[in-house]
Design a protein around this motif. Sequence first.
Motif, mmCIF file in Angstrom:
data_model
loop_
_atom_site.group_PDB
_atom_site.id
_atom_site.type_symbol
_atom_site.label_atom_id
_atom_site.label_comp_id
_atom_site.label_asym_id
_atom_site.label_seq_id
_atom_site.Cartn_x
_atom_site.Cartn_y
_atom_site.Cartn_z
ATOM 1 N N UNK A 43 0.852 -1.186 0.000
ATOM 2 C CA UNK A 43 0.000 0.000 0.000
ATOM 3 C C UNK A 43 0.892 1.242 0.000
ATOM 4 N N UNK A 44 0.238 2.391 -0.103
ATOM 5 C CA UNK A 44 0.929 3.683 -0.009
ATOM 6 C C UNK A 44 0.232 4.515 1.056
ATOM 7 N N UNK A 45 0.994 4.966 2.067
ATOM 8 C CA UNK A 45 0.398 5.691 3.189
ATOM 9 C C UNK A 45 1.495 6.512 3.857
ATOM 10 N N UNK A 94 5.920 3.962 0.506
ATOM 11 C CA UNK A 94 5.396 2.683 0.029
ATOM 12 C C UNK A 94 5.565 1.668 1.153
ATOM 13 N N UNK A 95 4.516 0.888 1.434
ATOM 14 C CA UNK A 95 4.494 0.013 2.604
ATOM 15 C C UNK A 95 4.120 -1.385 2.156
ATOM 16 N N UNK A 96 4.937 -2.383 2.571
ATOM 17 C CA UNK A 96 4.646 -3.791 2.319
ATOM 18 C C UNK A 96 4.356 -4.466 3.647
ATOM 19 N N UNK A 97 3.183 -5.118 3.744
ATOM 20 C CA UNK A 97 2.722 -5.772 4.976
ATOM 21 C C UNK A 97 2.625 -7.264 4.721
ATOM 22 N N UNK A 98 3.201 -8.067 5.632
ATOM 23 C CA UNK A 98 3.172 -9.528 5.493
ATOM 24 C C UNK A 98 2.866 -10.163 6.842
#
Length: 737
Positions: free
Chosen positions: A265-267, A292-296
């Motif tokens: 996502x972008x936040x 830019x954010x990567x969540x796992x």
Amino acid sequence: MPASGSVSPTNRSNAGLARVLRGRLGSVRFLMTASGLSFILVVNALIGYGILQGRREALDAGARATRDLARMLEAQTLRTAFSVDRMLRDLAFALDTHPDGGRRGSAAIHDHLRRSRDSFGELADLVVVGDDGFALHHSADAPLPPFPLSDRGYFTSARDRASPGLLVGAPIVSRVMPGTRVIPLSRRWTDADGRFRGVLVALVDPTRLAATLESQRIDRKGGVILALEDGTVLLQRPQDRIGLTRLADWPAVQHALANRDEATIRDDVPTLVPPAAASPGTVPGGNAVDSLISVRRVQDYPFVIVATLPVRAVLTDWRRDTAAWTAIGTVMTLAIALLTAFVVRQHARREEDQARLARASRRIRGILDSMLDAVVTFDAAGRIVTFNRSAEVMFGVPESEMTGQPIEALIPDARGGANDRDLTALRRDGHAFPVGFTVSDLRLGRTPCAAAPHPAGPDEPRIYVGVIRDMTRRKQQEAELVASKTQAELANRAKSEFLANMSHELRTPLNAIIGFAEVLDSQFFGTVNERQKSCIADIHDSGRHLLDIVNAVLDMSKLESGRFDLYEEPVEVHEAVAHCMMMVRDRAAAGGVALNNLVSGSIATLWADQRAFKQVILNLLSNAVKFTPEGGSVTIAADVDEDGGFRLSVADTGIGIPPDFLPELFQPFRQAENAANRSYEGTGLGLSISKNFIDLHGGTLTCDSTLGTGTTMTIRLPASRVADHPSKVGGRSVGSA
């Protein structure tokens, strides 16, 4: 209202505007200028599109980078959790089997725990807590703590929930090593009956856990957060950029995790903010950063990983490239504008040169129009300058279409050979006709005055005058000879087509005659007497003989017309020879001729048309048996030459062939004129067909004969027709010869 037939001022204005537009659009200079401006717009549009596309690609690359950061932390976290879980299971087994496992302060257990800790870089300490909450063993060099640890979350969770798996707790401050912050990973310790014996705890140092990430210099690329599923933050790097205490205070991340286990996502990333603006979930001292954010969510373990990368850092290279492309676009715009101006100016000069050339052409136009012969003038490059009326009539094309065209468009060989020669010209409709072509050289020089002529300089234009005369009448006899030859060729083709059509028409009734003769001979419709059977046999034999003749004529007509197609396949030589020997066996036995087959079973496998190859062998064997008297012999042999080619020979002890007939041996419908072969039936097509079949295969058929002694016919095929091994034949392509 305007009077009828009058033109209003508006209509006159529109008509004038239309004339101006037509004039502008018809001007080459205007079109060149418009093309240059259009090219400038296209170049700048492409550069703009490339800049926008580069921004999208940079953001996509940044998204991939955040996913790579998240996967890197996930891999290290999984490796650490799995290794710790396996170490704690091994420790439980060691405590259960060692006699001092339940005794507090065992030196052997202490040494075992210390070695296990030292072998695992991320561990700060290993602790064994008994069921009473006091430490039984630990890997630290300090004495065992005298106070209970029953208030620790890892102890109460293992005691109350009876979970057999790995438990991960929130970061705590170590009591054994003051000032050290650790992450507890624990397992419940039970006896053989499943009763609670205590807790096995591995205390992980988060600074060591992030060592690999810091070696990758993530502070220049972005940040990472390791948290529990309940939102408790276990690790965040870099510490001075990200300021979070719980992931639950980050709505965008919570929303992403609620929908799927992995998302990009972008936040705005919560960072250090000023104290006056501090809010839950942030640390005083800074502002949020667009990232830019990567969540796992880590599978099988209660971990959540967040990787961040500032958009500003992602677009750094793109901004530098944008500045470079903007400069390039500016330079190209100036270059195209200058080039357009130069081309327009050169075109203006070219128009002036063309005007001067037109004036020079008019000076010699009167001379050309007065000529009765076809006269064409052309320059040193062979381009036609003028084209008189007689030439227009002769070639059927107006001068306006031929001006500027090469002289070869009229006479292809105009520049070759000597002068005053016979050549071939082409009319507009493509018709060729013979002409006589005479060329003279004309120098266009300037004379300052009549009394002192000045010779032409080397840089002045040079014109050639060509006089063309139609030579059709003189070539009429040659044309008649060509027509006669063409008519003969057409007659030969008609003969071949007639033979092919007639052969097809004859085969149908012949097959019916042969079939009904066989039915009558089988006495299917009733008994016949011996005389009738003899007549039926004559009908059958005569029909079969005539069918063979028709088939030979059909094959010959196909070969002559070039319409015989080869159907190539692997052919075993010994099988084909055996089949043909069987077909002539009865005829040889009836004539008292011995057959000798010297072809072995493994001689060769050929890539050929099986029917044609067998027909050639059968024709050679039939001729050998037919022209060999009683008591003679026919021998067939085959071999592979040293160069890999195939050779097959059919030798007989027959009457032989006269030497004067050998040159015509393979001609169709030819037979040696002697008394011996006149007593045998035949059409004279067998050897001709055989020769053509072998030629189609790329081979040769030769004859060696001595009159009264015998004849040897030899077939030779190239090495490309011989398979190296029978198993490889299927891999060769059809028509490889």
